[in-house]
Design an enzyme around this catalytic site. Structure first.
Site, PDB file in Angstrom:
ATOM      1  CD  GLU A  88      -3.160  -0.686   0.179  1.00  0.00           C
ATOM      2  OE1 GLU A  88      -3.226   0.410   0.051  1.00  0.00           O
ATOM      3  OE2 GLU A  88      -3.495  -1.962  -0.794  1.00  0.00           O
ATOM      4  CB  SER A 484     -46.042 -34.602  42.715  1.00  0.00           C
ATOM      5  OG  SER A 484     -46.684 -34.866  42.831  1.00  0.00           O
TER       6      SER A 484
END
Length: 821
Positions: A88, A484
């Site tokens: 770059e 239960s």
């Protein structure tokens, strides 16, 4: 004359040059007035990936809109720096923000290419790209380029080269949803930047120019050309040798994308529950952009065990009901592998494969296994076949049709036809790689939650058979009647308010006036039988509904509702007697939380799936641990006492009461409705639960250090069949998990609180045992309480509950034989 004319033209040219320069200066000055403030880079906080971890540090999940992990420049490997600088901006460390030499070359090239239709060249430095990416738009114009150059000059004056490079390497888009080099390293190569090799660094540096043009699968040749160009630039700049470049050029791209955002198999329900909590607590932006580090409470080993136990239990029930049909039916073309490649499989159940039937016989089926998907997303060219013999699909000889009716068949060819797509599982991958058994996704659902009862930390959770098949979490989102399994809270309320485990309640038919239009309610025990006067212990061990209703009536349902709230099982329980039998809806995680209070000696706990949350800078912003240690941070030891954590949690139940209920629920395993749990071979307290018509089956229980809840039922409630109770369905799943989780651990008895007396009690009468009595139980009594001297029966007053009477022990036989109750 000539000299004068020359001077005239020179002066005129100078004036024009001055005017042009002045115009350019004024133009640039005007542009510079409205430029963004480059100092915002000081406060740069890009969207960063949030990562979720298990308690052992294993990565569970990642969440991000932009897959980015911020990396300080000091942590960036030199090979990556050199690759990006070469690709770059080779003069990055020497120019002033604008590379005049490269700019001149670009201008000359653009003049030469003018009118040819070629794309104009740029000469943007890394600094200019930072200016564009952070402060400007992507507009392609000379005005934007001038602004970019001005900002670049200013940025170079304000920031170091390393800081500028750091901003660039963390911001750039790299394709495949990845931003920055750390995110790209994981996304493309499934590895840390510190593991990146030369050829991989060169490919990464090739991407910012145009990621789609160098796609690793769609544009492989172009990607290789660009990568090799970067390698050449690195050699030209002196970063690598020619030999290193030649070796790197022979390497393939080696791209191995991460396929999942969830990485810990079996933890999908847990991860999603934590994700929802984070969104509720901090919002979606914090989750998907905040870079949070979330350390959860999940124990990967226990999680795998819990999910496997639940899955095995659901499959066992489901195959007993018969075969419901195939996943799909397809036409087999020239390549059977592509005929069903798009049909969704279960990614979180990797042991199951999708297969298509290639041929059928009386005793076996030939199948083709769906080809694996490659990293590129295309199907593999590999074609594997296998066989299912009739003996490994016998359960499917019972076929259930769309109206739930079943019929039986005899041959393998009666079950499946060519083109049918089904799930299969290998019998033994190592010894019989081509042998499979038929599978189907269970229609029945369920959930399991594993918790540390002392802290509330959720160690494992599965909210269904497969998260891929259904994301509905039955552990936290399904409100179902606990039946239960709610009774221990009723008995805890009684024991905390004057009753003892040897208190006797009448187990006999009862009619309850409900008032208004509700009329009279006549509850029944499961099975329809009753046992007459019985102790509280027997009532919970045998899960007697009639006794529980009488007990709740005797002490009052408002008291039961208050205790249910204390335990965290309900926020507001309706104070009607049917609620004492678990008619109110709640969740598995709330039930396990309630049982944890019993297990830890009565301390209130807050269930948590998160241990700690840190922000992107490592600052802790949440911790589940609320206990205080004033002396933990002393700088030196001078003979002082060891630091102690102060426990400020609310005591919602007397520790002695908690032990009494625990002791009674140990009887559920030893003598009651959950005998299968005895296989765990360590002290376990727990309770089964079954709702009307066997629509829901539960077992919730605990050892000294683990509390576990299991629920089984259909998502749209319907009967599972007579006999499929909590003891038959949920308890075996609980047992299978606990056997694995506690393997190799020494059995530990439940701790008896100081002050509790253990006395021998006659299990039938509740009176102090005498020599020669059968069924003697060591019962826990609080200070000031003891077994009764006379046989007192709660609820002994006809059909309607009106009070209690006391009779001698010998009268019990006459009471039962003559039906006086």
């Amino acid at each position: 004359m000539l000299l004068r004319l020359t001077g005239y033209f020179f002066g005129f040219g100078a004036l024009v040059a001055i005017l042009i320069a002045g115009g350019i200066f004024l133009y640039i000055t005007d542009l510079a007035k409205d430029l963004p403030d480059y100092e915002v880079l000081n406060a740069y906080e890009p969207p960063v990936t949030t990562r979720m971890y298990a308690s052992d540090g294993s990565l569970m999940a990642e969440y991000a809109k932009e897959r980015r992990l911020y990396l300080p420049i000091q942590a960036v490997p030199e090979v990556i720096k050199n690759a990006f600088i070469s690709a770059e901006d080779k003069n990055f460390y020497s120019h002033i923000g604008v590379d005049l030499r490269a700019l001149g070359g670009a201008i000359l090239g653009n003049i030469q290419n003018y009118g040819t239709g070629r794309r104009s060249k740029g000469a943007s430095t890394i600094t200019q790209q930072v200016a564009k990416n952070f402060l400007l738009t992507n507009e392609r114009s000379y005005e934007r380029k001038i602004k970019e150059a001005i900002l670049a000059l200013r940025i170079e004056q304000a920031y170091s080269k390393d800081r500028i490079l750091e901003l660039y390497l963390n911001e750039i888009f790299m394709g495949l949803g990845a931003y920055g080099i750390a995110g790209a390293s994981l996304t493309y190569f499934n590895k840390s930047v510190h593991q990146i090799e030369l050829h991989e660094a060169a490919y990464m540096a090739a991407l910012p120019k145009a990621p789609n043009n160098y796609h690793p699968f769609r544009k492989t040749d172009d990607a290789l050309v660009r990568r090799n160009w970067v390698l050449g630039r690195m050699e030209a700049n002196g970063f690598v040798t020619a030999a290193e470049v030649e070796k790197a050029k022979t390497m393939p791209l080696s791209v191995n994308p991460r396929r999942r955002s969830l990485y810990l198999l079996a933890g999908e329900y847990f991860s999603e529950e934590v994700r929802r909590e984070i969104v509720d607590r901090y919002g979606e932006d914090a989750l998907y952009e905040g870079g949070l580090s979330i350390r959860t409470t999940l124990d990967p080993k226990l999680q795998g065990m819990a999910r496997k136990s639940l899955q095995d239990g659901l499959v066992k029930f489901d195959i007993a009901r018969g075969f419901r049909g195939v996943v799909a039916n397809v036409e087999l073309g020239e390549d059977w592998g592509t005929s069903f490649g798009e049909i969704k499989s279960l990614s979180d159940v990797p042991e199951w494969k999708l297969a298509v039937v290639l041929s059928t016989g009386d005793d076996s089926i030939t199948i083709g296994i769906r080809p694996e998907k490659q990293a590129s997303g295309s199907l593999s060219d590999d074609r594997r076949t296998g066989t299912i013999v009739l003996g490994d699909m016998k359960w499917a000889l019972k076929i259930r049709d769309s109206v739930k009716k079943s019929h039986k068949v005899k041959l393998a060819s009666d079950i499946l036809a060519v083109g049918d797509v089904v799930f299969v599982e290998s019998l033994n991958e190592a010894e019989k790689p081509d042998a499979y058994k038929l599978r189907q996704l269970p229609e029945i659902s369920g959930a399991i939650v594993v918790m540390d009862p002392h802290t509330g930390r959720v160690l494992a959770m599965a909210g269904g058979y497969s998260f891929d098949a259904s994301q509905f979490n039955r552990a936290t989102q399904a409100n179902r009647q606990p039946g239960s399994s709610f009774k221990p809270f009723v008995y805890a309320a009684a024991l905390d308010n004057g009753y003892t485990p040897s208190s006797v309640v009448l187990d006999a038919p009862i009619k309850v006036k409900q008032g208004g239009r509700l009329g009279i309610w006549s509850p029944k025990n499961y099975g329809g039988k009753f046992a007459g006067p019985s102790t509280l212990r027997l009532g919970i061990e045998k899960s007697r509904n009639l006794m529980t209703v009488r007990l709740a009536k005797d002490m009052g349902m408002p008291l039961v509702a208050e205790y249910a709230k204390r335990f965290g099982v309900y926020d507001q329980l309706q104070p009607v007697l049917s609620m004492s039998l678990g008619a109110g809806e709640t969740t598995v995680i709330r039930m396990v939380s309630g049982y944890s209070v019993l297990a830890n000696g009565g301390k209130k706990i807050t269930p948590s799936m998160i241990d700690r949350i840190q922000d992107r800078y490592g600052k802790t912003i949440f911790t589940h641990e609320q206990r205080i240690c004033d002396t933990c941070n002393v700088t030196s030891w001078s003979g002082q006492e060891e630091p102690e954590l102060s426990d400020s949690r609310e005591q919602v139940l007397d520790p002695m009461t908690a032990y009494q209920v625990t002791s009674m629920m140990e009887g559920v395993v030893k003598r009651g409705t959950a005998p299968v749990v005895r296989k765990v071979n360590v002290p376990i307290a727990g309770k089964t639960g079954t709702t009307n018509s066997e629509k829901d089956a539960w077992f919730v229980g605990y050892s000294t250090d683990l509390a576990v809840g299991v629920y089984v039922g259909y998502d749209s409630p319907r009967s599972m069949g007579r006999g499929f109770t909590g003891g038959q369905l949920a308890a075996p799943i609980f047992t299978d998990f606990m056997v694995k989780a506690l393997e190799g651990k020494k059995p530990v008895e439940f701790r008896v609180p100081a002050g509790v007396r253990l006395l021998p009690i006659n299990g039938k009468t509740g009176l102090l045992a005498k020599a020669g009595d059968e069924g003697v139980i060591m019962e826990a009594f609080k200070p000031g309480t003891s077994p009764p001297d006379v046989f007192s029966v709660i609820g002994f007053a006809g059909d309607m509950i009106r009070g209690q009477i006391s009779i001698t022990p010998d009268a019990n036989r006459e009471v039962i034989e003559n039906g006086l109750y």
